[in-house]
Structure formats: C-alpha cells, structure tokens
Write a protein that holds these residues in place. Sequence first.
Motif, PDB file in Angstrom:
ATOM      1  N   SER A 194       0.853  -1.181   0.000  1.00 41.03           N
ATOM      2  CA  SER A 194       0.000   0.000   0.000  1.00 41.03           C
ATOM      3  C   SER A 194       0.894   1.238   0.000  1.00 41.03           C
ATOM      4  CB  SER A 194      -0.893   0.014   1.239  1.00 41.03           C
ATOM      5  OG  SER A 194      -0.110   0.179   2.421  1.00 41.03           O
ATOM      6  N   GLU A 195       0.292   2.393  -0.220  1.00 40.77           N
ATOM      7  CA  GLU A 195       1.067   3.638  -0.230  1.00 40.77           C
ATOM      8  C   GLU A 195       1.742   3.874   1.113  1.00 40.77           C
ATOM      9  OE1 GLU A 195       0.391   8.438  -1.045  1.00 40.77           O
ATOM     10  OE2 GLU A 195      -1.120   6.977  -1.669  1.00 40.77           O
ATOM     11  N   ALA A 196       1.029   3.564   2.202  1.00 33.92           N
ATOM     12  CA  ALA A 196       1.596   3.735   3.542  1.00 33.92           C
ATOM     13  C   ALA A 196       2.774   2.786   3.756  1.00 33.92           C
ATOM     14  CB  ALA A 196       0.528   3.501   4.604  1.00 33.92           C
ATOM     15  N   GLU A 197       2.635   1.535   3.308  1.00 37.49           N
ATOM     16  CA  GLU A 197       3.701   0.545   3.460  1.00 37.49           C
ATOM     17  C   GLU A 197       4.915   0.926   2.628  1.00 37.49           C
ATOM     18  OE1 GLU A 197       1.227  -3.562   4.401  1.00 37.49           O
ATOM     19  OE2 GLU A 197       1.423  -2.866   2.327  1.00 37.49           O
ATOM     20  N   GLN A 198       4.681   1.446   1.427  1.00 39.87           N
ATOM     21  CA  GLN A 198       5.795   1.908   0.603  1.00 39.87           C
ATOM     22  C   GLN A 198       6.553   3.030   1.303  1.00 39.87           C
ATOM     23  OE1 GLN A 198       4.036   2.968  -3.175  1.00 39.87           O
ATOM     24  NE2 GLN A 198       4.021   0.849  -3.924  1.00 39.87           N
ATOM     25  N   GLY A 199       5.802   3.924   1.961  1.00 38.65           N
ATOM     26  CA  GLY A 199       6.437   5.012   2.698  1.00 38.65           C
ATOM     27  C   GLY A 199       7.286   4.495   3.844  1.00 38.65           C
ATOM     28  N   GLU A 200       6.802   3.449   4.524  1.00 41.80           N
ATOM     29  CA  GLU A 200       7.557   2.860   5.639  1.00 41.80           C
ATOM     30  C   GLU A 200       8.865   2.251   5.134  1.00 41.80           C
ATOM     31  OE1 GLU A 200       5.009   0.025   7.445  1.00 41.80           O
ATOM     32  OE2 GLU A 200       3.524   1.509   8.112  1.00 41.80           O
ATOM     33  N   LEU A 201       8.792   1.539   4.025  1.00 39.21           N
ATOM     34  CA  LEU A 201       9.994   0.907   3.483  1.00 39.21           C
ATOM     35  C   LEU A 201      10.993   1.958   3.008  1.00 39.21           C
ATOM     36  CD1 LEU A 201      11.521  -1.629   2.709  1.00 39.21           C
ATOM     37  CD2 LEU A 201      10.262  -1.682   0.546  1.00 39.21           C
ATOM     38  N   LEU A 202      10.506   3.003   2.366  1.00 36.59           N
ATOM     39  CA  LEU A 202      11.394   4.083   1.920  1.00 36.59           C
ATOM     40  C   LEU A 202      12.081   4.754   3.106  1.00 36.59           C
ATOM     41  CD1 LEU A 202       9.541   5.971  -0.962  1.00 36.59           C
ATOM     42  CD2 LEU A 202      11.684   4.681  -1.110  1.00 36.59           C
ATOM     43  N   ALA A 203      11.307   4.982   4.184  1.00 38.64           N
ATOM     44  CA  ALA A 203      11.869   5.624   5.372  1.00 38.64           C
ATOM     45  C   ALA A 203      12.984   4.765   5.962  1.00 38.64           C
ATOM     46  CB  ALA A 203      10.775   5.860   6.407  1.00 38.64           C
ATOM     47  N   ASP A 204      12.780   3.448   5.997  1.00 36.20           N
ATOM     48  CA  ASP A 204      13.824   2.548   6.495  1.00 36.20           C
ATOM     49  C   ASP A 204      15.062   2.616   5.613  1.00 36.20           C
ATOM     50  OD1 ASP A 204      12.329   1.717   8.615  1.00 36.20           O
ATOM     51  OD2 ASP A 204      11.978  -0.322   7.889  1.00 36.20           O
ATOM     52  N   CYS A 205      14.847   2.574   4.297  1.00 38.07           N
ATOM     53  CA  CYS A 205      15.978   2.568   3.364  1.00 38.07           C
ATOM     54  C   CYS A 205      16.782   3.861   3.455  1.00 38.07           C
ATOM     55  CB  CYS A 205      15.470   2.361   1.937  1.00 38.07           C
ATOM     56  SG  CYS A 205      14.847   0.693   1.615  1.00 38.07           S
TER      57      CYS A 205
ATOM     58  N   LEU B 152      16.127  -3.824  11.329  1.00 35.25           N
ATOM     59  CA  LEU B 152      17.050  -2.819  11.846  1.00 35.25           C
ATOM     60  C   LEU B 152      17.259  -2.998  13.345  1.00 35.25           C
ATOM     61  CD1 LEU B 152      15.579   0.317  10.018  1.00 35.25           C
ATOM     62  CD2 LEU B 152      17.553  -1.054   9.314  1.00 35.25           C
ATOM     63  N   ASN B 153      18.444  -2.654  13.801  1.00 35.49           N
ATOM     64  CA  ASN B 153      18.776  -2.756  15.214  1.00 35.49           C
ATOM     65  C   ASN B 153      19.475  -1.481  15.672  1.00 35.49           C
ATOM     66  OD1 ASN B 153      18.315  -5.845  15.509  1.00 35.49           O
ATOM     67  ND2 ASN B 153      19.702  -5.646  13.762  1.00 35.49           N
ATOM     68  N   PRO B 154      19.241  -1.032  16.913  1.00 38.86           N
ATOM     69  CA  PRO B 154      19.975   0.122  17.436  1.00 38.86           C
ATOM     70  C   PRO B 154      21.469  -0.172  17.456  1.00 38.86           C
ATOM     71  CG  PRO B 154      18.106  -0.421  18.843  1.00 38.86           C
ATOM     72  CD  PRO B 154      18.266  -1.560  17.885  1.00 38.86           C
ATOM     73  N   ASP B 155      22.284   0.839  17.196  1.00 37.50           N
ATOM     74  CA  ASP B 155      23.733   0.609  17.145  1.00 37.50           C
ATOM     75  C   ASP B 155      24.395   0.688  18.519  1.00 37.50           C
ATOM     76  OD1 ASP B 155      23.635   3.298  17.612  1.00 37.50           O
ATOM     77  OD2 ASP B 155      24.863   3.891  15.909  1.00 37.50           O
ATOM     78  N   GLY B 156      23.598   0.845  19.564  1.00 45.15           N
ATOM     79  CA  GLY B 156      24.132   0.716  20.916  1.00 45.15           C
ATOM     80  C   GLY B 156      24.937   1.904  21.404  1.00 45.15           C
ATOM     81  N   HIS B 157      25.590   1.701  22.554  1.00 45.34           N
ATOM     82  CA  HIS B 157      26.377   2.772  23.172  1.00 45.34           C
ATOM     83  C   HIS B 157      27.498   3.251  22.259  1.00 45.34           C
ATOM     84  CE1 HIS B 157      25.186   1.455  27.526  1.00 45.34           C
ATOM     85  NE2 HIS B 157      24.153   1.592  26.723  1.00 45.34           N
TER      86      HIS B 157
END
Length: 226
Positions: A26-37, A208-213
């Motif tokens: 969906s348009e919303a899902e495409q936006g989520e994937l773009l934001a991650d990329c 995705l994972n946080p890169d930590g301290h």
Amino acid sequence: MDAGEVKAGFEKRGQGHVFGHWATLSEAEQGELLADCCQIDLDWVEERLRQFKAEGEGAKAPLALEPAPILALPKTDEERAGEKKARAAGERALRKGRLAAFLVAGGQGTRLGYDGPKGCFPVGPVSGTTLFQWHAGQILARARRYGATIPWYIMTSRDNDAATRRYFETNGFLGFDPQDVMFFQQALVPSLDFQGRLLLADRSSLALNPDGHGGSLAALVKSGAI
C-alpha cells in the motif's frame, strides 16, 4: 525522498531485493519501506562487510575471556592528590557551565516486566521514583550546588522516543527547563545474511537494530547536540 532514486541506488549496490514486494504494498507501506531505506548508509554497510571479510578468522570471538582491567582506588598520598586535582578541575568546569549530562535511554523495560521505556520504570520501593526521576534529582542537585545550568542530553530509540518525550511533558520535565533537555535518537543499523544482503523484518520494513552505546558520539553529532 524520490522512490525511483532510492530504488536505483539500492539496485546498484546489489540490494534491490528489498523492493521485491513493492508493487503489492500500500502507499503507507511503501512510505515505511522508503523511510527505512533512507536510514541506511550503504557505503558504511559495504565498508563493514569488507572489514569483516578481511579479518577472516580474526573476526571470531576469542575462546577465552579475561576480566577487564580495574582502576584501583587511590592508596598513596600522590594518588589521592591526583584524584583531588581531577575533582577540582571538574568542579571548576561545572561552575562555569561547561558540562552537560548525557543519558543513554534507548532501552525498553521488557526484562523488568515493564511495558515502556526503561527510564520510566519505578525503582523506589516506597516512593515509586522512576529511573528518570532519580537521574533528574542527581543532576539538579549538582546544578544547585555549583550555581550553574547542567543541560541534559537523552538518547532514545525509535521504539521509545515518543513515549519518553510524552513522559517528560506530562511530568513537567522533572523540574528542568524544557530548553535544557534535548532528546535525540540513536542510529539504526541493518541486519545482513551471510551473503551480505539486507534482511527484511516483513514485506515493508528492513530488519534494523539500534547501534548501541558505541554509536552515541556519532548520534550526538548527527542530531546537532554538539
């Protein structure tokens, strides 16, 4: 954020598979994937891969673990004099308003059985004081003692940033001037398979994972806190 440019960039680096479900999103899902990329620095990913491959066997964890070196308490007059000198230097910096407090607060309270940011967990058995309140009290006490403002920098994560900000807003910023509290998020790094390909968490998001301290200094700079 042009989808075509982002997709072309990933395809050029051999990571185009992350858009394999694009046409069905969906348009919303495409936006989520773009934001991650857009959060992924492909140059950084490729450099880490080259480094890992170059290290070869050396990249494996050691078989034996040794205790970390310790810093002993001062025992001689000379050592105690050095400690006093360091403390005096710190107190001078505090009085001049040259120091700030920095808190790494990206964790959730899951392991504590608490659904929310770890800093909101009540650690006071009687008072119900939260971790954030305890830290705030310590910082404000020192600010009063040295007659200076101590800004508070708080590094959150994508998962708890909104909840952390909301907690401070609803609790009067725990006695701080809101202008003296700065929130910023730690960076996220992608998970890769054994071929160096980016992994998907689901059809519309990267794993995705946080890169930590270790990423805290870079996050301070990138956020504008420095």
